[in-house]
Design an enzyme around this catalytic site. Structure first.
Site, PDB file in Angstrom:
ATOM      1  N   HIS A 159       0.599  -1.119   0.400  1.00  0.00           N
ATOM      2  CA  HIS A 159       0.124   0.322  -0.236  1.00  0.00           C
ATOM      3  C   HIS A 159       0.657   1.082  -0.367  1.00  0.00           C
ATOM      4  CE1 HIS A 159       0.440   0.852   4.435  1.00  0.00           C
ATOM      5  NE2 HIS A 159       0.695  -0.048   4.259  1.00  0.00           N
TER       6      HIS A 159
ATOM      7  N   CYS B 101       3.108  -6.011   6.644  1.00  0.00           N
ATOM      8  CA  CYS B 101       2.744  -5.324   5.680  1.00  0.00           C
ATOM      9  C   CYS B 101       3.173  -4.508   5.198  1.00  0.00           C
ATOM     10  CB  CYS B 101       1.464  -4.559   5.055  1.00  0.00           C
ATOM     11  SG  CYS B 101       0.030  -4.890   5.144  1.00  0.00           S
TER      12      CYS B 101
END
Length: 419
Positions: free
Chosen positions: A322, A341
């Protein structure tokens, strides 16, 4: 006098960060969330001005070889032979740490520094054994730092000393361990794929066997590690919502709300009960674990923990890639701040490449980034994604790279303990 680097040289280019201090983000604790999610427009402009997300930092320039590729296998095999010779000659002596060395310094330690840099070809042997830190030593130190993932400032301090003083036999073992790892990816990875090397905190977009672009990333902390996975890009969410993980509610959100009752409102985080109905923060007892019974969701806005885009990659660990509103971490050498992440620098370039052939060209991506519209997109074909753990790699041209074994997976800890 020639000072050309030898074949071994080359040039390529905390724990849980406190949410409770200032406006640090609860999102730093999520899988891959940034360290701050309440960013003002002025702060965002400052980060862009510092070029933390500039395309020039992520483009593949001099080295087109991907870490996962036949050139890396060949380079590692060659480097192993070279380091075997170094070990056979007795390796290298440690450089005493303790004082910072930089250009212009005249110290006895500079002689040992020269010897160490000569051993791995970062400094030409013809430069001699002077105790003066001259421009040739400065260039060699910067070359060494680049090969070890250290900002090449020419200043010899803690991180550079640590890399200099890893024994030669351990570096050889590291090369051998990673040759096995790279060979495991010698099959057909796809004509177009993404490879993220966790220890390097770097992502490569690869097409037709060459790196199209490289992107600095921020990956999992030691206690919240990014996993090794093989998956694919399923879709891309522009201006996504972020649902706060239960671990973050328990460890960070509850204490934060006890100290700052308007924190959720300031960060546009809404609360929903089990029936999907929105409830007010005042209805929750923040001096208990009552909040664990609710779902917390952050709306799309410029300070959203995932920035303007989320790249979905199906996997059992529920991790993804992201954007981030906080670009500052991209400028650090040690980029292990997420909960698993990966935050991607210059993510617009990456998603434009992923979505090639669709309506989503760069100008359209830039347009939707200026909005808070929730939009989804899919690539024409699924793009394979590999998150790998490679702490040493090399190219046939002699560029040998090392990174810290941040998750202690190389098996070197026991070896070091026996010394």
């Amino acid at each position: 006098m020639s000072h050309r680097p030898s074949p071994l040289s080359g040039a390529l280019s905390p724990d849980r960060r406190s949410i409770l201090g200032g406006l640090l983000s609860i999102g730093a604790m999520m899988a891959g969330a940034p360290a701050a999610f309440a960013q003002t427009r002025g702060a965002m402009s400052a980060e862009w001005g510092d070029s933390f997300d500039a395309g020039s930092r992520s483009r593949a320039t001099r080295n087109p070889y991907p870490v996962l590729g036949p050139h890396t296998v060949q380079g590692l095999e060659q480097a192993i032979g070279q380091y075997q010779q170094i070990v056979a000659r007795g390796g290298w002596q440690p450089v005493p740490a303790g004082e910072r060395l930089r250009i212009g310094a005249r110290r006895p330690a500079v002689v040992l520094l020269r010897d160490r840099l000569i051993a791995t070809g970062d400094l030409d042997a013809s430069s001699g054994r002077s105790d003066i830190f001259d421009s040739f030593v400065d260039t060699a130190v910067k070359r060494f730092q680049t090969r070890h993932g250290i900002s090449p400032d020419g200043l010899v301090r803690e991180s550079t000393y640590a890399a200099l003083n890893v024994p030669a036999d351990m570096r050889l073992r590291q090369l051998e361990t990673n040759l096995v790892r790279v060979r495991a990816y010698s099959g057909n990875l796809g004509n177009k794929f993404i490879a993220m090397n966790i220890p390097a905190a770097q992502l490569e977009a690869v097409e037709n066997g060459q790196v199209v672009s490289r992107h600095v990333t921020v990956v999992g902390k030691i206690d919240r590690q990014s996993p090794i996975i093989s998956t694919r890009v399923e879709n891309i969410n522009f201006n996504p919502y972020w649902t706060v993980p239960s671990s973050i509610i328990r460890k960070d959100l509850i204490p934060k709300m006890q100290a700052e009752p308007d924190y959720l409102a300031k960060n546009r985080i809404r609360i929903f009960n089990g029936q999907g109905q929105e409830v007010t923060p005042e209805s929750i007892n923040w001096n208990s674990m009552d909040a664990m019974n609710y779902r917390f969701r952050q709306d799309p806005f410029e300070g959203n923990s995932m920035g303007n885009v989320r790249i979905n990659i199906p996997n059992q660990h529920a991790v993804y890639m992201h954007d981030t509103p906080s670009k500052g971490l991209f400028g650090e050498d040690q980029r292990f701040h997420s909960s698993g992440c990966a935050r991607v620098q210059n993510v617009r370039e990456l998603i434009a490449w992923i979505l090639q052939g669709t309506q989503w060209n760069r100008s359209e991506i830039d347009r939707v980034f200026r909005t808070v519209d929730r939009v989804d997109a899919k690539p024409l074909q699924p793009v394979p994604v590999y998150w790998v753990y490679i702490t040493a790699w090399a190219n046939p041209d002699g560029n040998v790279q090392f990174r810290d074994d941040i998750y202690q997976r190389d098996g070197m800890s026991a070896q070091a303990a026996l010394r």
